[in-house]
Design a protein around this motif. Sequence first.
Motif, PDB file in Angstrom:
ATOM      1  N   LYS A 177      -5.765  -8.689   5.944  1.00  0.00           N
ATOM      2  CA  LYS A 177      -6.496  -9.960   5.899  1.00  0.00           C
ATOM      3  C   LYS A 177      -5.808 -11.063   6.703  1.00  0.00           C
ATOM      4  O   LYS A 177      -6.222 -12.212   6.642  1.00  0.00           O
ATOM      5  CB  LYS A 177      -6.660 -10.417   4.446  1.00  0.00           C
ATOM      6  N   ALA A 224       0.853  -1.193   0.000  1.00  0.00           N
ATOM      7  CA  ALA A 224       0.000   0.000   0.000  1.00  0.00           C
ATOM      8  C   ALA A 224       0.890   1.245   0.000  1.00  0.00           C
ATOM      9  O   ALA A 224       2.027   1.218   0.485  1.00  0.00           O
ATOM     10  CB  ALA A 224      -0.910  -0.006   1.222  1.00  0.00           C
ATOM     11  N   ASP A 225       0.377   2.313  -0.558  1.00  0.00           N
ATOM     12  CA  ASP A 225       1.161   3.551  -0.664  1.00  0.00           C
ATOM     13  C   ASP A 225       1.723   4.008   0.676  1.00  0.00           C
ATOM     14  O   ASP A 225       2.867   4.454   0.749  1.00  0.00           O
ATOM     15  CB  ASP A 225       0.315   4.667  -1.277  1.00  0.00           C
ATOM     16  N   ASP A 279       0.943  -7.649  -0.753  1.00  0.00           N
ATOM     17  CA  ASP A 279       0.353  -6.818  -1.792  1.00  0.00           C
ATOM     18  C   ASP A 279      -0.748  -5.930  -1.218  1.00  0.00           C
ATOM     19  O   ASP A 279      -1.510  -6.356  -0.338  1.00  0.00           O
ATOM     20  CB  ASP A 279      -0.207  -7.709  -2.912  1.00  0.00           C
ATOM     21  N   ALA A 280      -0.834  -4.708  -1.712  1.00  0.00           N
ATOM     22  CA  ALA A 280      -1.771  -3.711  -1.182  1.00  0.00           C
ATOM     23  C   ALA A 280      -3.194  -4.239  -1.088  1.00  0.00           C
ATOM     24  O   ALA A 280      -3.881  -4.028  -0.079  1.00  0.00           O
ATOM     25  CB  ALA A 280      -1.726  -2.445  -2.038  1.00  0.00           C
ATOM     26  N   GLU A 281      -3.656  -4.939  -2.114  1.00  0.00           N
ATOM     27  CA  GLU A 281      -5.032  -5.439  -2.134  1.00  0.00           C
ATOM     28  C   GLU A 281      -5.269  -6.538  -1.104  1.00  0.00           C
ATOM     29  O   GLU A 281      -6.412  -6.856  -0.789  1.00  0.00           O
ATOM     30  CB  GLU A 281      -5.387  -5.959  -3.525  1.00  0.00           C
ATOM     31  N   GLU A 282      -4.216  -7.106  -0.568  1.00  0.00           N
ATOM     32  CA  GLU A 282      -4.333  -8.221   0.371  1.00  0.00           C
ATOM     33  C   GLU A 282      -4.034  -7.834   1.817  1.00  0.00           C
ATOM     34  O   GLU A 282      -4.150  -8.659   2.713  1.00  0.00           O
ATOM     35  CB  GLU A 282      -3.399  -9.355  -0.060  1.00  0.00           C
ATOM     36  N   GLN A 283      -3.657  -6.584   2.051  1.00  0.00           N
ATOM     37  CA  GLN A 283      -3.318  -6.169   3.410  1.00  0.00           C
ATOM     38  C   GLN A 283      -4.564  -6.108   4.281  1.00  0.00           C
ATOM     39  O   GLN A 283      -5.667  -5.860   3.812  1.00  0.00           O
ATOM     40  CB  GLN A 283      -2.592  -4.825   3.385  1.00  0.00           C
ATOM     41  N   GLU A 297      -3.077 -17.631  -5.271  1.00  0.00           N
ATOM     42  CA  GLU A 297      -2.426 -16.392  -5.696  1.00  0.00           C
ATOM     43  C   GLU A 297      -1.163 -16.078  -4.902  1.00  0.00           C
ATOM     44  O   GLU A 297      -1.144 -16.225  -3.678  1.00  0.00           O
ATOM     45  CB  GLU A 297      -3.394 -15.210  -5.527  1.00  0.00           C
ATOM     46  N   VAL A 331       0.775 -13.439  -3.118  1.00  0.00           N
ATOM     47  CA  VAL A 331       0.307 -12.189  -2.503  1.00  0.00           C
ATOM     48  C   VAL A 331       1.405 -11.467  -1.724  1.00  0.00           C
ATOM     49  O   VAL A 331       1.146 -10.423  -1.121  1.00  0.00           O
ATOM     50  CB  VAL A 331      -0.899 -12.446  -1.569  1.00  0.00           C
TER      51      VAL A 331
END
Length: 162
Positions: free
Chosen positions: A96, A32-33, A90-94, A66, A68
């Motif tokens: 979780k 993530a940014d 990966d940002a989309e997986e943080q 995947e 990740v």
Amino acid sequence: MIMGFSDRQGRRVVLEEISDENWRSVADVAPADDQRRFVAALGARYLLLSLRDGLWNSLAVRAGDEVVGHVMWAHDDEEGTHWIGGMIVDAEEQGKGIGRAAVRAVLRHLAALPDCREIRLSYHPDNAPAAALYNSLGFVPTGDFEDEEIVAALSSSAAGVV
């Protein structure tokens, strides 16, 4: 494949050696940014460090089908310690539970090595999520710093039961 743990969604999170099949996916992992000031912008940097430096061993983090994330480990011959570094989810997986599952898996892996007595890692003092994660897994700050990051340690006997 290294034994894994489940994330909050019930997906099995495992660690895999870097291979011809997964290296591109690992290289593309991006945090993530707001995490980019604490970790590399892409997993590719850590893969290159593992290839060129000869010290670090990169592992792919897979959740279900995947890739990740990325995590790497090393052994410090001088201090007789093992280190965890270069962890990116990966940002989309943080958020979780993937980071927790990945750290638990690498801890179990390292604790099972015959020469493992202590596992260390470092994190930036402003990285509150990392500090909370590592604290919750039993890591204790040593008082040392590595490149302006807090060094924390966990005995191998504690790591084997996390």
